[in-house]
Scaffold this motif. Structure first.
Motif, PDB file in Angstrom:
ATOM      1  N   ALA A   1       0.850  -1.189   0.000  1.00 39.57           N
ATOM      2  CA  ALA A   1       0.000   0.000   0.000  1.00 39.57           C
ATOM      3  C   ALA A   1       0.894   1.251   0.000  1.00 39.57           C
ATOM      4  O   ALA A   1       2.033   1.216   0.501  1.00 39.57           O
ATOM      5  CB  ALA A   1      -0.916  -0.027   1.221  1.00 39.57           C
ATOM      6  N   PRO A   2       0.439   2.350  -0.625  1.00 32.31           N
ATOM      7  CA  PRO A   2      -0.934   2.566  -1.108  1.00 32.31           C
ATOM      8  C   PRO A   2      -1.175   2.096  -2.545  1.00 32.31           C
ATOM      9  O   PRO A   2      -2.232   2.385  -3.107  1.00 32.31           O
ATOM     10  CB  PRO A   2      -1.061   4.085  -1.026  1.00 32.31           C
ATOM     11  N   ALA A   3      -0.248   1.385  -3.139  1.00 34.35           N
ATOM     12  CA  ALA A   3      -0.457   0.909  -4.506  1.00 34.35           C
ATOM     13  C   ALA A   3      -1.647  -0.037  -4.556  1.00 34.35           C
ATOM     14  O   ALA A   3      -1.886  -0.804  -3.621  1.00 34.35           O
ATOM     15  CB  ALA A   3       0.794   0.211  -5.015  1.00 34.35           C
ATOM     16  N   ALA A   4      -2.370   0.030  -5.674  1.00 36.14           N
ATOM     17  CA  ALA A   4      -3.557  -0.805  -5.822  1.00 36.14           C
ATOM     18  C   ALA A   4      -3.170  -2.263  -6.024  1.00 36.14           C
ATOM     19  O   ALA A   4      -2.136  -2.575  -6.624  1.00 36.14           O
ATOM     20  CB  ALA A   4      -4.391  -0.313  -7.018  1.00 36.14           C
ATOM     21  N   ALA A   5      -4.023  -3.159  -5.497  1.00 28.54           N
ATOM     22  CA  ALA A   5      -3.767  -4.593  -5.670  1.00 28.54           C
ATOM     23  C   ALA A   5      -3.955  -4.981  -7.132  1.00 28.54           C
ATOM     24  O   ALA A   5      -4.796  -4.427  -7.850  1.00 28.54           O
ATOM     25  CB  ALA A   5      -4.718  -5.391  -4.784  1.00 28.54           C
ATOM     26  N   LEU A   6      -3.155  -5.930  -7.583  1.00 31.25           N
ATOM     27  CA  LEU A   6      -3.267  -6.405  -8.963  1.00 31.25           C
ATOM     28  C   LEU A   6      -4.495  -7.284  -9.126  1.00 31.25           C
ATOM     29  O   LEU A   6      -4.858  -8.041  -8.224  1.00 31.25           O
ATOM     30  CB  LEU A   6      -2.016  -7.201  -9.345  1.00 31.25           C
ATOM     31  N   THR A   7      -5.129  -7.185 -10.258  1.00 33.40           N
ATOM     32  CA  THR A   7      -6.270  -8.038 -10.574  1.00 33.40           C
ATOM     33  C   THR A   7      -5.816  -9.121 -11.544  1.00 33.40           C
ATOM     34  O   THR A   7      -4.824  -8.947 -12.261  1.00 33.40           O
ATOM     35  CB  THR A   7      -7.406  -7.228 -11.212  1.00 33.40           C
ATOM     36  N   PRO A   8      -6.508 -10.270 -11.611  1.00 32.28           N
ATOM     37  CA  PRO A   8      -6.116 -11.329 -12.550  1.00 32.28           C
ATOM     38  C   PRO A   8      -5.966 -10.859 -13.993  1.00 32.28           C
ATOM     39  O   PRO A   8      -5.017 -11.278 -14.678  1.00 32.28           O
ATOM     40  CB  PRO A   8      -7.228 -12.369 -12.374  1.00 32.28           C
ATOM     41  N   PRO A   9      -6.867  -9.993 -14.527  1.00 33.38           N
ATOM     42  CA  PRO A   9      -6.681  -9.540 -15.918  1.00 33.38           C
ATOM     43  C   PRO A   9      -5.401  -8.736 -16.142  1.00 33.38           C
ATOM     44  O   PRO A   9      -4.915  -8.666 -17.268  1.00 33.38           O
ATOM     45  CB  PRO A   9      -7.923  -8.674 -16.183  1.00 33.38           C
ATOM     46  N   GLU A  10      -4.863  -8.134 -15.081  1.00 33.42           N
ATOM     47  CA  GLU A  10      -3.634  -7.356 -15.241  1.00 33.42           C
ATOM     48  C   GLU A  10      -2.407  -8.253 -15.338  1.00 33.42           C
ATOM     49  O   GLU A  10      -1.358  -7.826 -15.820  1.00 33.42           O
ATOM     50  CB  GLU A  10      -3.477  -6.384 -14.064  1.00 33.42           C
ATOM     51  N   VAL A  11      -2.534  -9.479 -14.904  1.00 37.53           N
ATOM     52  CA  VAL A  11      -1.419 -10.422 -14.942  1.00 37.53           C
ATOM     53  C   VAL A  11      -1.503 -11.309 -16.183  1.00 37.53           C
ATOM     54  O   VAL A  11      -0.490 -11.819 -16.661  1.00 37.53           O
ATOM     55  CB  VAL A  11      -1.404 -11.291 -13.673  1.00 37.53           C
ATOM     56  N   LEU A  12      -2.712 -11.456 -16.734  1.00 39.50           N
ATOM     57  CA  LEU A  12      -2.933 -12.290 -17.907  1.00 39.50           C
ATOM     58  C   LEU A  12      -2.937 -11.436 -19.174  1.00 39.50           C
ATOM     59  O   LEU A  12      -3.618 -10.410 -19.234  1.00 39.50           O
ATOM     60  CB  LEU A  12      -4.272 -13.024 -17.784  1.00 39.50           C
ATOM     61  N   ILE A  13      -2.204 -11.886 -20.197  1.00 38.53           N
ATOM     62  CA  ILE A  13      -2.206 -11.212 -21.500  1.00 38.53           C
ATOM     63  C   ILE A  13      -2.667 -12.221 -22.541  1.00 38.53           C
ATOM     64  O   ILE A  13      -1.994 -13.231 -22.783  1.00 38.53           O
ATOM     65  CB  ILE A  13      -0.809 -10.682 -21.868  1.00 38.53           C
ATOM     66  N   THR A  14      -3.834 -11.961 -23.151  1.00 38.12           N
ATOM     67  CA  THR A  14      -4.410 -12.874 -24.125  1.00 38.12           C
ATOM     68  C   THR A  14      -5.190 -12.080 -25.153  1.00 38.12           C
ATOM     69  O   THR A  14      -5.432 -10.878 -24.966  1.00 38.12           O
ATOM     70  CB  THR A  14      -5.312 -13.918 -23.434  1.00 38.12           C
ATOM     71  N   ASP A  15      -5.624 -12.743 -26.229  1.00 44.79           N
ATOM     72  CA  ASP A  15      -6.400 -12.043 -27.248  1.00 44.79           C
ATOM     73  C   ASP A  15      -7.865 -11.908 -26.854  1.00 44.79           C
ATOM     74  O   ASP A  15      -8.624 -11.215 -27.521  1.00 44.79           O
ATOM     75  CB  ASP A  15      -6.267 -12.741 -28.596  1.00 44.79           C
ATOM     76  N   GLY A  16      -8.284 -12.579 -25.800  1.00 44.69           N
ATOM     77  CA  GLY A  16      -9.633 -12.424 -25.294  1.00 44.69           C
ATOM     78  C   GLY A  16     -10.678 -13.292 -25.938  1.00 44.69           C
ATOM     79  O   GLY A  16     -11.837 -13.271 -25.519  1.00 44.69           O
ATOM     80  N   SER A  17     -10.324 -14.083 -26.946  1.00 47.65           N
ATOM     81  CA  SER A  17     -11.339 -14.914 -27.600  1.00 47.65           C
ATOM     82  C   SER A  17     -10.860 -16.341 -27.823  1.00 47.65           C
ATOM     83  O   SER A  17     -11.521 -17.294 -27.400  1.00 47.65           O
ATOM     84  CB  SER A  17     -11.751 -14.297 -28.935  1.00 47.65           C
ATOM     85  N   THR A  18      -9.710 -16.527 -28.456  1.00 50.67           N
ATOM     86  CA  THR A  18      -9.231 -17.882 -28.730  1.00 50.67           C
ATOM     87  C   THR A  18      -8.452 -18.459 -27.552  1.00 50.67           C
ATOM     88  O   THR A  18      -8.467 -19.670 -27.320  1.00 50.67           O
ATOM     89  CB  THR A  18      -8.319 -17.911 -29.971  1.00 50.67           C
ATOM     90  N   HIS A  19      -7.752 -17.601 -26.816  1.00 55.15           N
ATOM     91  CA  HIS A  19      -6.907 -18.040 -25.695  1.00 55.15           C
ATOM     92  C   HIS A  19      -5.947 -19.150 -26.131  1.00 55.15           C
ATOM     93  O   HIS A  19      -5.624 -20.053 -25.346  1.00 55.15           O
ATOM     94  CB  HIS A  19      -7.755 -18.526 -24.514  1.00 55.15           C
ATOM     95  N   SER A  20      -5.506 -19.096 -27.379  1.00 51.52           N
ATOM     96  CA  SER A  20      -4.592 -20.120 -27.880  1.00 51.52           C
ATOM     97  C   SER A  20      -3.125 -19.703 -27.767  1.00 51.52           C
ATOM     98  O   SER A  20      -2.239 -20.516 -28.020  1.00 51.52           O
ATOM     99  CB  SER A  20      -4.921 -20.459 -29.339  1.00 51.52           C
ATOM    100  N   PHE A  21      -2.879 -18.447 -27.395  1.00 52.40           N
ATOM    101  CA  PHE A  21      -1.523 -17.970 -27.123  1.00 52.40           C
ATOM    102  C   PHE A  21      -1.664 -16.899 -26.056  1.00 52.40           C
ATOM    103  O   PHE A  21      -2.181 -15.818 -26.305  1.00 52.40           O
ATOM    104  CB  PHE A  21      -0.882 -17.407 -28.393  1.00 52.40           C
ATOM    105  N   TYR A  22      -1.233 -17.225 -24.844  1.00 53.25           N
ATOM    106  CA  TYR A  22      -1.361 -16.248 -23.770  1.00 53.25           C
ATOM    107  C   TYR A  22      -0.158 -16.330 -22.843  1.00 53.25           C
ATOM    108  O   TYR A  22       0.594 -17.312 -22.836  1.00 53.25           O
ATOM    109  CB  TYR A  22      -2.668 -16.451 -22.988  1.00 53.25           C
ATOM    110  N   ALA A  23       0.019 -15.259 -22.065  1.00 52.13           N
ATOM    111  CA  ALA A  23       1.149 -15.180 -21.146  1.00 52.13           C
ATOM    112  C   ALA A  23       0.665 -14.715 -19.778  1.00 52.13           C
ATOM    113  O   ALA A  23      -0.150 -13.793 -19.678  1.00 52.13           O
ATOM    114  CB  ALA A  23       2.213 -14.224 -21.681  1.00 52.13           C
ATOM    115  N   CYS A  24       1.148 -15.365 -18.737  1.00 51.92           N
ATOM    116  CA  CYS A  24       0.968 -14.908 -17.362  1.00 51.92           C
ATOM    117  C   CYS A  24       2.273 -14.226 -16.957  1.00 51.92           C
ATOM    118  O   CYS A  24       3.333 -14.849 -17.028  1.00 51.92           O
ATOM    119  CB  CYS A  24       0.671 -16.078 -16.438  1.00 51.92           C
ATOM    120  N   VAL A  25       2.189 -12.961 -16.554  1.00 48.44           N
ATOM    121  CA  VAL A  25       3.403 -12.177 -16.308  1.00 48.44           C
ATOM    122  C   VAL A  25       3.366 -11.564 -14.917  1.00 48.44           C
ATOM    123  O   VAL A  25       2.386 -10.902 -14.538  1.00 48.44           O
ATOM    124  CB  VAL A  25       3.567 -11.063 -17.364  1.00 48.44           C
ATOM    125  N   ASP A  26       4.430 -11.787 -14.170  1.00 43.85           N
ATOM    126  CA  ASP A  26       4.660 -11.108 -12.901  1.00 43.85           C
ATOM    127  C   ASP A  26       5.854 -10.186 -13.107  1.00 43.85           C
ATOM    128  O   ASP A  26       7.011 -10.605 -13.048  1.00 43.85           O
ATOM    129  CB  ASP A  26       4.946 -12.123 -11.791  1.00 43.85           C
TER     130      ASP A  26
END
Length: 365
Positions: free
Chosen positions: A292-317
């Protein structure tokens, strides 16, 4: 006597002709029809069995090829990421606030630092890395890199060095049914993964030019030049700084055209219905929220995907400089243009490959 001999010869002659006449009998039409029907009943199932075996073998071979391609792709990405000094997440922040600092790809897109996201391409994995340039830095002042030799001693002896490079992996959807990336030609073309890389050039450590963009060796070879999109700084402006990773990143997306991307792998699944959903990346990577005071990360902020096929995605910390990359291929699309969408019952033809890599963490390590 003569008469008896003639009689014997005549009798023998008649017998021979009678024997030939008896052996010249052929097959009747009925017998031919029966034989043809029997052959058909025997050969047809055998042909069907052979064709089925060939089709099965072909499908298994294509599935094996797809699995090998995916494994080669994630191995290449893993080698790339092993030299990463900063990996961008999907943090939606564009500008800094009291609780939020931009750290993700959305800030790069907003700044026009990388090629845009549109209906056909999506940036999935973007990071800075060290790029090794062998035998490039002269040990003697005044010597240019293009004159370096492999001789262990002498005026033209050079050392290896590292330069900064920005790497971006995009998922691209093919829309031209007649393209080489959409074969066999037809609807629902597969997607592919492409890779951009822009890098710094060889800076002259003896240069004192106040313009940072001019502190470079003039005599360089192919692969030692600064990419047109690389921002080297200027008289009153510094270039990329890892402490401000979303500022002064590149000279703009238009300059990427001078370094066109390379295709890493094709036949990535383009199905959008019933496909496996990505995991909760915060749980997968064990991401800890910033203090704090930084905002907590949400799952969508850690996941990078195209939003439809999910055939190539990255989880990034980003904080730990870790990325987990997953790719799902489509073997059926190599064989047929139609009925090649993902189905749970045929999931074996949609192989998946994943890799998790932690980068070196900081420049110079």
């Amino acid at each position: 006597m003569k008469t008896l001999l003639k009689l014997l010869l005549k009798t023998q002659h008649h017998q021979n002709h009678s024997g030939l006449a008896k052996t010249e009998k052929g097959m009747t039409l009925v017998e031919l029809l029966v034989g043809a029907i029997m052959a058909f009943l025997i050969i047809t199932p055998m042909l069907g069995f052979v064709v089925d075996m060939l089709n099965t073998d072909r499908r298994e071979q294509v599935k094996s090829n797809t699995e090998q391609d995916l494994q080669a792709a994630v191995d290449f990405i893993a080698q790339d990421l092993s030299q990463a000094i900063y990996i961008y997440d999907n943090n939606s922040a564009i500008t800094s606030t009291a609780t939020t600092t931009p750290t993700g790809i959305p800030a790069l897109l907003a700044g026009n630092f990388i090629p845009p996201r549109d209906a056909t391409q999506t940036p999935i994995l973007v990071f800075w890395k060290r790029q090794l340039l062998k035998n490039s830095i002269p040990l003697t002042a005044g010597v240019q890199p293009n004159t370096c030799t492999t001789t262990p001693t002498g005026a033209n002896t050079c050392n290896d060095t590292y330069v900064l490079a920005l790497v971006a992996y995009y998922q691209v959807r093919e829309v031209n049914p007649n393209s080489i990336w959409c074969q066999p030609s037809g609807a629902n073309c597969p997607t592919r993964i492409i890779r951009y890389q822009i890098q710094d050039g060889l800076r002259d450590p003896n240069s004192t030019n106040p313009d940072l963009s001019q502190r470079y060796f003039t005599g360089v070879t192919t692969g030692q030049q600064r990419s047109p999109a690389f921002f080297a700084g200027g008289p009153n402006q510094a270039g990329f700084d890892i402490s401000n990773p979303t500022q002064n990143v590149t000279r703009g997306a238009a300059n990427f055209a001078a370094n066109p991307p390379e295709v890493l792998v094709n036949y990535i699944d383009n199905s959008t219905v019933g496909v496996p959903a990505p995991p909760n990346c915060k749980t997968t990577l064990g991401v800890q929220d910033p203090p704090a005071p930084a905002a907590a990360l949400t799952p969508p902020e850690v996941l990078i995907t195209d939003g439809s096929t999910h055939s190539f995605y990255a989880c990034v910390d980003t904080a730990k400089n870790i990325a987990r990359v997953t790719i799902r291929g489509n073997s059926l699309r190599r064989l047929q243009p139609n009925d090649a969408d993902f189905k749970t019952t045929s999931s074996a033809f949609f192989p998946t490959a994943s890799v998790q890599v932690q980068g070196i963490g900081a420049l110079g390590k």
